[in-house]
Design a protein around this motif. Structure first.
Motif, PDB file in Angstrom:
ATOM      1  N   UNK A  16       0.844  -1.204   0.000  1.00 19.51           N
ATOM      2  CA  UNK A  16       0.000   0.000   0.000  1.00 19.51           C
ATOM      3  C   UNK A  16       0.873   1.245   0.000  1.00 19.51           C
ATOM      4  N   UNK A  17       1.897   1.244   0.834  1.00 14.95           N
ATOM      5  CA  UNK A  17       2.795   2.405   0.901  1.00 14.95           C
ATOM      6  C   UNK A  17       3.412   2.710  -0.459  1.00 14.95           C
ATOM      7  N   UNK A  18       3.697   1.693  -1.214  1.00 15.76           N
ATOM      8  CA  UNK A  18       4.300   1.894  -2.531  1.00 15.76           C
ATOM      9  C   UNK A  18       3.332   2.345  -3.605  1.00 15.76           C
ATOM     10  N   UNK A  19       2.034   2.148  -3.371  1.00 14.70           N
ATOM     11  CA  UNK A  19       1.039   2.455  -4.399  1.00 14.70           C
ATOM     12  C   UNK A  19       0.216   3.708  -4.129  1.00 14.70           C
ATOM     13  N   UNK A 157      -6.762   7.586  -1.998  1.00 12.92           N
ATOM     14  CA  UNK A 157      -7.376   6.255  -2.030  1.00 12.92           C
ATOM     15  C   UNK A 157      -6.382   5.209  -1.560  1.00 12.92           C
ATOM     16  N   UNK A 158      -6.811   4.453  -0.556  1.00 12.08           N
ATOM     17  CA  UNK A 158      -5.996   3.359  -0.047  1.00 12.08           C
ATOM     18  C   UNK A 158      -6.200   2.164  -0.985  1.00 12.08           C
ATOM     19  N   UNK A 159      -5.153   1.730  -1.682  1.00 11.98           N
ATOM     20  CA  UNK A 159      -5.304   0.631  -2.638  1.00 11.98           C
ATOM     21  C   UNK A 159      -5.808  -0.651  -1.973  1.00 11.98           C
ATOM     22  N   UNK A 160      -6.635  -1.387  -2.676  1.00  8.76           N
ATOM     23  CA  UNK A 160      -7.109  -2.680  -2.190  1.00  8.76           C
ATOM     24  C   UNK A 160      -6.060  -3.720  -2.559  1.00  8.76           C
ATOM     25  N   UNK A 161      -5.433  -4.276  -1.560  1.00 15.78           N
ATOM     26  CA  UNK A 161      -4.402  -5.294  -1.753  1.00 15.78           C
ATOM     27  C   UNK A 161      -4.990  -6.682  -1.496  1.00 15.78           C
TER      28      UNK A 161
END
Length: 186
Positions: A16-19, A157-161
């Motif tokens: 998430x931190x990377x995206x 937006x927090x990516x959905x991993x």
């Protein structure tokens, strides 16, 4: 016993931190600093775990960021009276009307889904009012961002991993992002 779960969760956090969009975070910081400089206020909206995050964020934005800040859910008596007497959808918008929301102000939405016709309708109604009053809108959301993602001036937006961990990642990252924003503008 929980080692694999812990390892996986932390790997997802790194992904998430990377995206996450640094550009959207910077837009949010610029909007907050400008609102503070013009004497605007910050209204932080959240439901469920995001309501608890909103309360904590109010403290940080006031104490560290120097912005007059409020969360409608901090006044549970008014919040529950509005839900009971006027309906769930009005809990934020009517509160913002009484607070005289204006173009000088910012609405910050903390939400997993960002609001839609089925969930968090009170967020949707508040954002419609914010648009009418030309208040700035920042959102920290996940999934597709929902209604908040469509109308925000800055949508973080927090990516959905991992589908099964959307909520814990979204609500956890709300804290990371608001702390980042507060300290960036301090």
């Amino acid at each position: 016993m929980y080692k694999a779960y812990i390892e996986n969760y932390l790997k997802e956090t790194i992904q998430i931190a990377g995206q996450i969009s640094q550009e959207e975070i910077e837009k949010g910081a610029l909007l907050l600093a400008a609102a503070r400089d013009r004497g605007g206020r910050l209204f932080i909206l959240g439901v469920g775990g995001s309501a608890a995050n909103a309360s904590h964020a109010v403290n940080d934005f006031r104490k560290i960021g120097g912005i007059e800040s409020y969360a409608p859910t901090d006044n549970v008596s008014e919040f529950s009276a509005r839900a009971n007497d006027e309906g769930w959808h009005t809990t934020f918008s009517e509160w913002l009307k009484t607070s005289r929301l204006s173009e000088r102000d910012i609405v910050l939405v903390l939400s997993v889904g960002g609001g839609n016709e089925k969930a968090s309708g009170n967020i949707v109604e508040a954002l419609k009012l914010a648009g009418e009053r030309k208040a700035g809108i920042i959102s920290i959301v996940s999934r597709d961002g929902g209604y908040a993602g469509q109308v925000s001036d800055a949508c973080i937006r927090i990516p959905v991993i991992a589908d099964e961990r959307i909520t814990p990642h979204a609500e956890g990252w709300q804290g990371i992002i608001w702390h980042l924003l507060v300290n960036a503008i301090a």
